[in-house]
Write a protein that holds these residues in place. Structure first.
Motif, mmCIF file in Angstrom:
data_model
loop_
_atom_site.group_PDB
_atom_site.id
_atom_site.type_symbol
_atom_site.label_atom_id
_atom_site.label_comp_id
_atom_site.label_asym_id
_atom_site.label_seq_id
_atom_site.Cartn_x
_atom_site.Cartn_y
_atom_site.Cartn_z
ATOM 1 N N ALA A 18 8.547 -8.196 -44.176
ATOM 2 C CA ALA A 18 8.645 -7.047 -43.635
ATOM 3 C C ALA A 18 7.442 -6.334 -43.342
ATOM 4 O O ALA A 18 7.281 -5.567 -42.245
ATOM 5 N N ALA A 19 6.498 -6.210 -44.160
ATOM 6 C CA ALA A 19 5.217 -5.674 -44.144
ATOM 7 C C ALA A 19 4.282 -6.210 -43.105
ATOM 8 O O ALA A 19 3.765 -5.666 -42.223
ATOM 9 N N GLN A 20 4.374 -7.633 -42.644
ATOM 10 C CA GLN A 20 3.662 -8.400 -41.746
ATOM 11 C C GLN A 20 4.400 -8.154 -40.538
ATOM 12 O O GLN A 20 3.361 -8.002 -39.501
ATOM 13 N N ILE A 21 5.599 -7.714 -40.108
ATOM 14 C CA ILE A 21 6.082 -7.493 -39.061
ATOM 15 C C ILE A 21 5.392 -6.051 -38.549
ATOM 16 O O ILE A 21 5.108 -5.979 -37.450
ATOM 17 N N ILE A 22 5.440 -4.985 -39.698
ATOM 18 C CA ILE A 22 4.857 -3.868 -39.340
ATOM 19 C C ILE A 22 3.313 -4.048 -38.847
ATOM 20 O O ILE A 22 2.817 -3.435 -38.246
ATOM 21 N N ASP A 23 2.472 -4.912 -39.839
ATOM 22 C CA ASP A 23 1.321 -5.166 -39.275
ATOM 23 C C ASP A 23 1.063 -5.567 -37.859
ATOM 24 O O ASP A 23 0.255 -5.246 -37.022
ATOM 25 N N ASP A 24 1.814 -6.565 -37.458
ATOM 26 C CA ASP A 24 1.786 -6.897 -36.136
ATOM 27 C C ASP A 24 2.100 -5.854 -35.169
ATOM 28 O O ASP A 24 1.764 -5.890 -34.079
ATOM 29 N N THR A 25 3.259 -4.969 -35.615
ATOM 30 C CA THR A 25 3.573 -3.870 -34.668
ATOM 31 C C THR A 25 2.420 -2.823 -34.388
ATOM 32 O O THR A 25 1.921 -2.542 -33.528
ATOM 33 N N ILE A 46 7.778 1.163 -30.766
ATOM 34 C CA ILE A 46 7.403 0.627 -32.128
ATOM 35 C C ILE A 46 9.166 -0.084 -32.358
ATOM 36 O O ILE A 46 9.105 -1.119 -32.930
ATOM 37 N N GLU A 47 10.051 0.724 -32.325
ATOM 38 C CA GLU A 47 11.195 0.240 -32.748
ATOM 39 C C GLU A 47 11.701 -1.136 -31.777
ATOM 40 O O GLU A 47 12.093 -2.220 -32.604
ATOM 41 N N VAL A 50 9.515 -4.072 -33.227
ATOM 42 C CA VAL A 50 9.808 -4.394 -34.623
ATOM 43 C C VAL A 50 11.089 -5.236 -34.563
ATOM 44 O O VAL A 50 11.057 -6.360 -35.390
ATOM 45 N N LEU A 51 12.032 -4.838 -33.902
ATOM 46 C CA LEU A 51 13.396 -5.535 -33.736
ATOM 47 C C LEU A 51 12.920 -7.312 -32.849
ATOM 48 O O LEU A 51 13.571 -8.205 -33.417
ATOM 49 N N MET A 52 11.984 -7.077 -31.933
ATOM 50 C CA MET A 52 11.539 -8.426 -31.480
ATOM 51 C C MET A 52 11.073 -9.342 -32.355
ATOM 52 O O MET A 52 11.219 -10.642 -32.203
ATOM 53 N N GLN A 53 10.518 -8.823 -33.577
ATOM 54 C CA GLN A 53 9.600 -9.506 -34.388
ATOM 55 C C GLN A 53 10.783 -10.222 -35.608
ATOM 56 O O GLN A 53 10.365 -10.794 -36.399
ATOM 57 N N GLY A 54 12.126 -9.995 -35.277
ATOM 58 C CA GLY A 54 12.988 -10.343 -36.088
ATOM 59 C C GLY A 54 13.566 -9.615 -37.563
ATOM 60 O O GLY A 54 14.348 -10.128 -38.269
ATOM 61 N N ALA A 55 13.019 -8.377 -37.445
ATOM 62 C CA ALA A 55 13.532 -7.467 -38.269
ATOM 63 C C ALA A 55 14.982 -6.915 -37.933
ATOM 64 O O ALA A 55 15.360 -7.196 -36.696
ATOM 65 N N SER A 56 15.969 -6.377 -38.943
ATOM 66 C CA SER A 56 17.149 -6.058 -38.516
ATOM 67 C C SER A 56 17.362 -4.693 -38.140
ATOM 68 O O SER A 56 18.385 -4.281 -37.773
ATOM 69 N N GLY A 57 16.353 -4.034 -38.678
ATOM 70 C CA GLY A 57 16.250 -2.623 -38.073
ATOM 71 C C GLY A 57 14.974 -1.928 -38.831
ATOM 72 O O GLY A 57 14.089 -2.689 -39.203
ATOM 73 N N LEU A 58 14.906 -0.522 -38.610
ATOM 74 C CA LEU A 58 13.817 0.328 -39.424
ATOM 75 C C LEU A 58 14.126 0.587 -40.519
ATOM 76 O O LEU A 58 15.057 0.971 -40.884
#
Length: 232
Positions: A18-25, A46-47, A50-58
């Motif tokens: 989850a942190a890596q997704i935010i680093d990339d964002t 940002i929203e 984040v979703l494009m990177q495979g997160a389910s949400g914020l």
């Protein structure tokens, strides 16, 4: 301490993702943000990213604050446009397979004043001290004091109007509490934030935040906390 506050290996791996997704964002924000963008524009970007990177949400509603907006710890994005000489604070997090991340950086868009640089450096040094002091057995109040004392010693204690941090897990704010009067004691594999800040009403604000796994050295994020100045 309630169940679930100490994380197992699998939980930690999900939070690291989850942190890596935010680093990339954050990389994407730094690459694309431009003069004239609004706080709302950046928050929407940002929203979507984040979703494009495979997160389910914020993990929470994204905070994007330009200039004076940074003086509000829980600023809600507005139509304020980005101008040269502003500090930009972005606080964001992703949820990955049920686990949260939490991350804040403040950067400069264009050249900033000596006072802005001074405030940034005080928060930067305070946050570094807090990360370094995060050890098994330290109390939440004592850890808060490490960060708070540094800001107070540099003359801005009255502007540190927020707690130093909190636990993170399936929800973005959980025990332990890192703040004044906290009775919590850190245990190995708790995941906490260290996020000191200076908030000067109607002028500016700086917050720097990292997640830290108690018992491991250094923050989860790969991003440095040194001041970034974007000139374009």
């Amino acid at each position: 301490m309630e169940n679930g506050i100490v994380k197992n290996k699998e939980e930690i791996s999900l939070m690291v993702r989850a942190a890596q997704i935010i680093d990339d964002t954050y990389d994407a924000v730094l690459d694309t943000i431009k003069e004239g963008d609004s706080e709302i524009d950046v928050a929407k970007f940002i929203e979507e990213f984040v979703l494009m990177q495979g997160a389910s949400g914020l993990s929470f509603d994204t905070i994007v604050a330009f200039g004076k907006g940074g003086a509000e710890p829980h600023h809600v994005p507005t139509d304020q446009k980005l101008e040269k000489g502003m500090l930009v604070t972005i606080d964001m997090g992703a949820v990955y397979q049920g686990y949260c991340s939490d991350f804040t950086r403040t950067f400069a868009f264009g050249e900033i004043s000596d006072k802005q640089k001074q405030i940034y450096d005080i928060v930067y040094q305070s946050q570094k001290l807090g990360v370094k002091a995060t050890k098994v057995g330290i109390g939440g109040e004592a850890l808060d004091k490490v960060c708070r004392d540094y800001i107070e010693q540099n003359g801005f204690g009255q502007y540190f109007i927020h707690t130093t941090g909190h636990g993170v897990g399936k929800v973005v704010h959980e025990s332990p509490r890192i703040g004044k009067n906290s009775v919590d004691v850190l245990e190995e594999n708790m995941v906490i934030t260290i996020e000191p800040g200076i908030y000067i009403a109607d002028e500016m604000g700086v917050r720097i935040e990292d997640m830290v796994i108690v018992g491991q050295d250094g923050p989860v994020s790969r991003h440095s906390t040194e001041l970034i100045v974007i000139n374009r």
